[in-house]
Design a protein around this motif. Structure first.
Motif, PDB file in Angstrom:
ATOM      1  N   THR A  16      -4.022  -0.561  34.650  1.00  0.00           N
ATOM      2  CA  THR A  16      -3.322  -1.833  34.799  1.00  0.00           C
ATOM      3  C   THR A  16      -3.035  -2.210  36.235  1.00  0.00           C
ATOM      4  OG1 THR A  16      -1.191  -0.709  34.496  1.00  0.00           O
ATOM      5  CG2 THR A  16      -2.264  -1.633  32.523  1.00  0.00           C
ATOM      6  N   LEU A  37      -9.527  -7.580  22.071  1.00  0.00           N
ATOM      7  CA  LEU A  37      -9.731  -8.221  23.362  1.00  0.00           C
ATOM      8  C   LEU A  37     -10.183  -9.646  23.114  1.00  0.00           C
ATOM      9  CD1 LEU A  37      -9.925  -7.750  26.506  1.00  0.00           C
ATOM     10  CD2 LEU A  37     -12.363  -7.290  26.123  1.00  0.00           C
ATOM     11  N   GLU A  40     -12.551 -15.982  26.816  1.00  0.00           N
ATOM     12  CA  GLU A  40     -12.812 -17.418  26.786  1.00  0.00           C
ATOM     13  C   GLU A  40     -13.466 -17.826  28.090  1.00  0.00           C
ATOM     14  OE1 GLU A  40     -10.516 -21.619  25.754  1.00  0.00           O
ATOM     15  OE2 GLU A  40      -9.365 -19.955  26.593  1.00  0.00           O
ATOM     16  N   ARG A  43     -13.964 -15.174  30.777  1.00  0.00           N
ATOM     17  CA  ARG A  43     -12.804 -14.477  31.339  1.00  0.00           C
ATOM     18  C   ARG A  43     -11.969 -13.826  30.241  1.00  0.00           C
ATOM     19  NH1 ARG A  43     -11.859 -15.155  36.708  1.00  0.00           N
ATOM     20  NH2 ARG A  43     -13.206 -16.683  37.738  1.00  0.00           N
ATOM     21  N   ILE A  44     -11.140 -12.886  30.680  1.00  0.00           N
ATOM     22  CA  ILE A  44     -10.235 -12.200  29.774  1.00  0.00           C
ATOM     23  C   ILE A  44      -9.046 -13.106  29.467  1.00  0.00           C
ATOM     24  CG2 ILE A  44      -8.779 -10.178  29.434  1.00  0.00           C
ATOM     25  CD1 ILE A  44     -11.712  -9.422  29.728  1.00  0.00           C
ATOM     26  N   VAL A  45      -8.778 -13.332  28.197  1.00  0.00           N
ATOM     27  CA  VAL A  45      -7.560 -14.027  27.783  1.00  0.00           C
ATOM     28  C   VAL A  45      -6.423 -13.023  27.665  1.00  0.00           C
ATOM     29  CG1 VAL A  45      -6.451 -15.356  25.943  1.00  0.00           C
ATOM     30  CG2 VAL A  45      -8.829 -15.840  26.597  1.00  0.00           C
ATOM     31  N   GLY A  46      -6.707 -11.873  27.071  1.00  0.00           N
ATOM     32  CA  GLY A  46      -5.692 -10.841  26.934  1.00  0.00           C
ATOM     33  C   GLY A  46      -6.190  -9.687  26.110  1.00  0.00           C
ATOM     34  N   TYR A  48      -4.634  -6.819  23.407  1.00  0.00           N
ATOM     35  CA  TYR A  48      -3.463  -6.647  22.562  1.00  0.00           C
ATOM     36  C   TYR A  48      -3.690  -5.485  21.601  1.00  0.00           C
ATOM     37  CZ  TYR A  48      -3.150 -11.545  24.013  1.00  0.00           C
ATOM     38  OH  TYR A  48      -3.132 -12.702  24.746  1.00  0.00           O
ATOM     39  N   SER A 375      -7.007  -7.253  32.682  1.00  0.00           N
ATOM     40  CA  SER A 375      -5.902  -8.165  32.946  1.00  0.00           C
ATOM     41  C   SER A 375      -6.327  -9.600  32.655  1.00  0.00           C
ATOM     42  CB  SER A 375      -5.436  -8.054  34.391  1.00  0.00           C
ATOM     43  OG  SER A 375      -4.880  -6.779  34.639  1.00  0.00           O
ATOM     44  N   ALA A 376      -5.398 -10.387  32.143  1.00  0.00           N
ATOM     45  CA  ALA A 376      -5.693 -11.785  31.827  1.00  0.00           C
ATOM     46  C   ALA A 376      -6.171 -12.520  33.064  1.00  0.00           C
ATOM     47  CB  ALA A 376      -4.443 -12.461  31.268  1.00  0.00           C
ATOM     48  N   GLY A 377      -7.226 -13.293  32.901  1.00  0.00           N
ATOM     49  CA  GLY A 377      -7.804 -14.058  33.990  1.00  0.00           C
ATOM     50  C   GLY A 377      -8.955 -13.373  34.689  1.00  0.00           C
ATOM     51  N   LYS A 378      -9.126 -12.065  34.496  1.00  0.00           N
ATOM     52  CA  LYS A 378     -10.236 -11.351  35.128  1.00  0.00           C
ATOM     53  C   LYS A 378     -11.563 -11.748  34.484  1.00  0.00           C
ATOM     54  CE  LYS A 378      -8.134  -8.337  37.995  1.00  0.00           C
ATOM     55  NZ  LYS A 378      -8.149  -6.873  37.774  1.00  0.00           N
TER      56      LYS A 378
END
Length: 439
Positions: A16, A37, A40, A43-46, A48, A375-378
């Motif tokens: 992280t 996972l 979108e 990119r990574i949304v998240g 969980y 990570s989100a946005g990556k």
């Protein structure tokens, strides 16, 4: 129109955040035995836990039984040397003359460069490598071919043409002025195009006159956001040669430092025979190292001091260094890194090994804001691993009590058979079942 959400269910492992000491790595590790996972638009949304999942699209790609990790990052590799991998019997300087230079002389031909670029990228993807820092040859067409192939699948790639003006066959030499002009044109054509970036690539100090290094320095000043990629202190005879060629400098690294080629986005491969002053310079300038265990062992060059790199605070990634390196596979390369540590009484944990191959490598390349974890946005680059593809692996996995033993099993017994899928920018571009790149 809103873009579609892609959801994948599997086990997941990443880190992280960036660390400064190996003791911190396990605390930054994240393992979800059952997770989902969301992606979108590349990119990574998240990421969980399945039990805490948000609303999902109607279709979820079910990969339970597989382990998904961030795509492997190769911080030092020579694509033209693919066709001479496993060449017998030499150490560095003889190996260059007998094998490397003859092979690289073919890359004046655009068709040959294009064919080998496609083959090279296929090998990267089949082994789960999603980003790489790559040497071309002295020929601009070698870089044009590689970037064209990478751009076609939207792959994050940093590469550059070799710059050298002495101590090589005449067909591979250029003047400093020609090197500057060709490199400048390549930067204008490719740097920042899609997910492509350019690296100034003087081969190493012995093939670089002071006049050539001055041209590299000029380009670095004109384009401060490009990378610098070269070799440093790989072989004792090479180190002695550099001292004889540059008696006015304080050592091998000082040849580069004098020309302002150290610093952020400067990556030096090997670094096996550094003195205290050179270690300190790498730290103070925020330069990075590529640890290349298979090639260091194959050419008999020496053992990299990974413990010292932590103590000095020098960012370090892993390089397969094909073709002196003997595999494209990062799992096998990490296994060799473990053995190098053992020979120096340094215990390379699975956590640290996978850190260097993912987020640590991204940090060494100054790309940790873009790739390296979930990570989100990556950018959505990752590899789907089948953790048990042989009877021996299945047996060992059945006796693995936690994720650390599973990862260690993969880096000691794993190989390309364990790579089930490779995803680039949110899209599966390679599948073991399909056996080829999917455009």
């Amino acid at each position: 129109m809103p873009s579609e959400i892609t959801a994948l269910r599997a086990s997941f492992f990443d880190f992280t955040g960036v660390v400064s000491r190996p003791e911190e790595i396990a605390d930054r590790a994240r393992y979800l035995e059952d997770g989902v996972l969301l992606l979108e638009a590349g990119r990574i949304v998240g990421l969980y836990a399945w039990d805490a999942r948000p609303p999902l699209p109607d279709e979820v790609i079910d990969l339970r039984g597989r382990l998904i990790v961030p795509g492997f990052i190769d911080t030092h590799i020579h694509y033209p040397q693919t066709e001479m991998i496993g060449a017998y019997g030499e150490q560095l300087l003889e190996w260059l003359n007998h094998y490397t230079f003859p092979v690289e002389s073919q890359y004046h031909c655009p068709d040959h460069a294009a064919t080998m670029s496609e083959f090279f990228l296929q090998q990267l993807l089949a082994n789960g490598t999603t980003s790489a820092l790559v040497f071309g040859t002295v020929h601009p067409q070698s870089v044009d071919a590689l970037f064209s192939a990478a751009d076609a699948i939207n792959m994050r790639m940093i590469a550059g043409k070799v710059m050298m003006d002495r101590h090589a066959p005449d067909a591979l030499l250029e003047t400093p002025e020609q090197s500057y002009a060709d490199t400048r044109a390549l930067i204008a054509r490719w740097h920042g195009r899609g997910r492509l970036s350019y690296a100034l690539t003087p081969r190493f100090a012995p093939t670089s006159s002071s006049a050539l290094l001055e041209k590299v320095q000029q380009l670095r000043q004109e384009f401060p956001d490009v990378w610098l990629h070269t070799h440093l202190s790989e072989n004792p005879q090479e180190v002695a040669w550099v001292k004889a060629l540059f008696p006015e400098r304080q050592g091998y690294l000082d040849v580069y430092h004098h020309h302002q080629l150290t610093g952020r986005r400067s990556l030096f491969a090997h670094c096996l025979h550094l003195d205290d002053r050179e270690w300190q310079c790498l730290h103070e300038t925020d330069s990075a190292i590529a640890f290349c265990p298979t090639s260091n062992l194959f050419l008999g060059s020496g053992l990299f001091n990974l413990k010292r790199s932590w103590e000095q605070g020098v960012k370090t990634g892993i390089g397969t260094d094909v073709g002196a390196g003997t595999t494209f596979n990062m799992l096998q390369t990490l296994g060799e890194a473990y053995k190098v540590g053992q020979l120096q009484q340094y215990r390379l944990s699975a956590a640290e090994a996978f850190y260097h191959a993912t987020l640590g490598g991204a940090c060494a390349l100054d790309l940790h804001d873009h790739i390296g974890n979930f990570s989100a946005g990556k950018e959505a680059d990752f590899v789907v691993i089948d953790p048990a593809v042989s009877p021996l692996q299945r047996l060992r996995l059945s006796h693995s009590k936690d994720i650390w033993e599973q990862l260690f099993m993969l880096m000691t017994l794993g190989d390309d058979r364990n790579i089930a899928q490779t995803w680039i920018n949110g899209r599966a571009v390679w599948s073991r079942d399909a056996g080829c790149t999917q455009r």
